[in-house]
Design a protein around this motif. Structure first.
Motif, short mmCIF file in Angstrom:
data_model
loop_
_atom_site.label_atom_id
_atom_site.label_comp_id
_atom_site.label_asym_id
_atom_site.label_seq_id
_atom_site.Cartn_x
_atom_site.Cartn_y
_atom_site.Cartn_z
N ASP A 282 24.78 -24.57 -3.76
CA ASP A 282 25.98 -24.38 -4.57
C ASP A 282 26.67 -25.70 -4.86
OD1 ASP A 282 25.50 -21.66 -4.59
OD2 ASP A 282 27.00 -21.20 -3.04
N ALA A 283 26.76 -26.56 -3.87
CA ALA A 283 27.41 -27.86 -4.04
C ALA A 283 26.69 -28.74 -5.06
CB ALA A 283 27.50 -28.58 -2.71
N ASN A 284 25.40 -28.48 -5.23
CA ASN A 284 24.61 -29.27 -6.17
C ASN A 284 24.24 -28.49 -7.43
OD1 ASN A 284 24.00 -31.96 -4.78
ND2 ASN A 284 23.64 -30.45 -3.18
N ALA A 285 24.95 -27.38 -7.66
CA ALA A 285 24.77 -26.54 -8.84
C ALA A 285 23.31 -26.11 -9.04
CB ALA A 285 25.30 -27.25 -10.09
N ILE A 286 22.67 -25.74 -7.94
CA ILE A 286 21.29 -25.26 -8.00
C ILE A 286 21.29 -23.74 -7.87
CG2 ILE A 286 19.03 -25.30 -6.87
CD1 ILE A 286 19.76 -28.11 -5.82
N ASP A 287 20.85 -23.07 -8.93
CA ASP A 287 20.76 -21.61 -8.90
C ASP A 287 19.67 -21.20 -7.91
OD1 ASP A 287 22.72 -21.21 -10.80
OD2 ASP A 287 21.28 -21.29 -12.46
N HIS A 288 19.90 -20.12 -7.20
CA HIS A 288 18.93 -19.64 -6.23
C HIS A 288 19.13 -18.15 -5.99
CE1 HIS A 288 22.59 -20.56 -4.04
NE2 HIS A 288 22.22 -19.67 -3.16
N TRP A 289 18.06 -17.53 -5.54
CA TRP A 289 18.12 -16.12 -5.18
C TRP A 289 17.13 -15.88 -4.06
CZ3 TRP A 289 21.38 -12.37 -5.65
CH2 TRP A 289 20.99 -11.08 -5.34
N PRO A 290 17.59 -15.37 -2.92
CA PRO A 290 16.67 -15.13 -1.82
C PRO A 290 15.67 -14.02 -2.17
CG PRO A 290 18.80 -14.20 -1.34
CD PRO A 290 18.95 -14.97 -2.61
N LEU A 291 14.43 -14.24 -1.84
CA LEU A 291 13.39 -13.27 -2.16
C LEU A 291 13.11 -12.30 -1.02
CD1 LEU A 291 10.89 -15.60 -4.03
CD2 LEU A 291 12.61 -14.07 -5.00
N LYS A 292 13.54 -12.66 0.18
CA LYS A 292 13.36 -11.77 1.32
C LYS A 292 14.30 -12.23 2.43
CE LYS A 292 9.59 -14.03 3.78
NZ LYS A 292 8.25 -13.81 4.32
N SER B 236 18.49 -8.39 2.18
CA SER B 236 18.69 -7.00 2.60
C SER B 236 20.17 -6.64 2.61
CB SER B 236 18.06 -6.74 3.97
OG SER B 236 18.74 -7.45 4.98
N GLN B 237 21.03 -7.57 2.98
CA GLN B 237 22.47 -7.28 3.00
C GLN B 237 23.04 -7.20 1.59
OE1 GLN B 237 24.16 -10.19 5.63
NE2 GLN B 237 23.72 -8.96 7.42
N SER B 238 22.48 -7.96 0.67
CA SER B 238 22.99 -7.89 -0.69
C SER B 238 22.49 -6.63 -1.41
CB SER B 238 22.62 -9.15 -1.49
OG SER B 238 21.23 -9.29 -1.60
N VAL B 239 21.31 -6.14 -1.03
CA VAL B 239 20.75 -4.94 -1.65
C VAL B 239 21.28 -3.67 -0.95
CG1 VAL B 239 18.62 -3.67 -2.12
CG2 VAL B 239 18.70 -6.13 -2.45
N LEU C 142 21.04 -12.94 12.86
CA LEU C 142 22.31 -13.68 12.72
C LEU C 142 22.06 -15.17 12.59
CD1 LEU C 142 24.57 -11.80 15.28
CD2 LEU C 142 24.81 -11.84 12.79
N LEU C 143 21.14 -15.69 13.36
CA LEU C 143 20.80 -17.11 13.26
C LEU C 143 20.20 -17.44 11.90
CD1 LEU C 143 20.68 -19.81 14.73
CD2 LEU C 143 18.44 -19.15 15.60
N LYS C 144 19.31 -16.60 11.41
CA LYS C 144 18.72 -16.80 10.09
C LYS C 144 19.78 -16.75 9.00
CE LYS C 144 14.16 -15.05 11.25
NZ LYS C 144 13.24 -13.92 11.14
N GLN C 145 20.72 -15.82 9.13
CA GLN C 145 21.78 -15.71 8.14
C GLN C 145 22.65 -16.97 8.16
OE1 GLN C 145 24.54 -12.49 8.64
NE2 GLN C 145 25.15 -12.57 6.51
#
Length: 85
Positions: free
Chosen positions: A63-73, A78-81, A49-52
């Protein structure tokens, strides 16, 4: 069965939640082992929960700086997959 060894291996391989899920209803497992597994799962859940929360803070900055990103782990990936878990 050497429950101390089982718990040590579960810790080493990060399998406490999996082991707790499958053993918590087994009458042959000592209560002390189940309590240890439960406590470790609570610690892991709190840490996740803290990490999230931290990820959400960083995500907002990206997002505020329009930087695309995708968590790798991690928790967010895990919640998105696996959203049902």
């Amino acid at each position: 069965l050497n429950w101390h060894r089982v718990c040590a291996l579960a810790d080493r391989h990060r399998l406490f939640p999996f082991l707790y899920h499958w053993l918590r209803e087994e009458p042959a497992v000592p209560t002390a082992v189940i309590e240890q597994l439960r406590a470790e799962c609570q610690t892991i859940a709190t840490d996740n929960l803290l990490k999230q929360h931290h990820y959400q803070l960083v995500k907002k900055l990206f997002d505020a700086n329009a930087i695309d990103h995708w968590p790798l782990k991690g928790v967010f990936l895990s919640q998105s997959v696996y959203p049902e878990n």
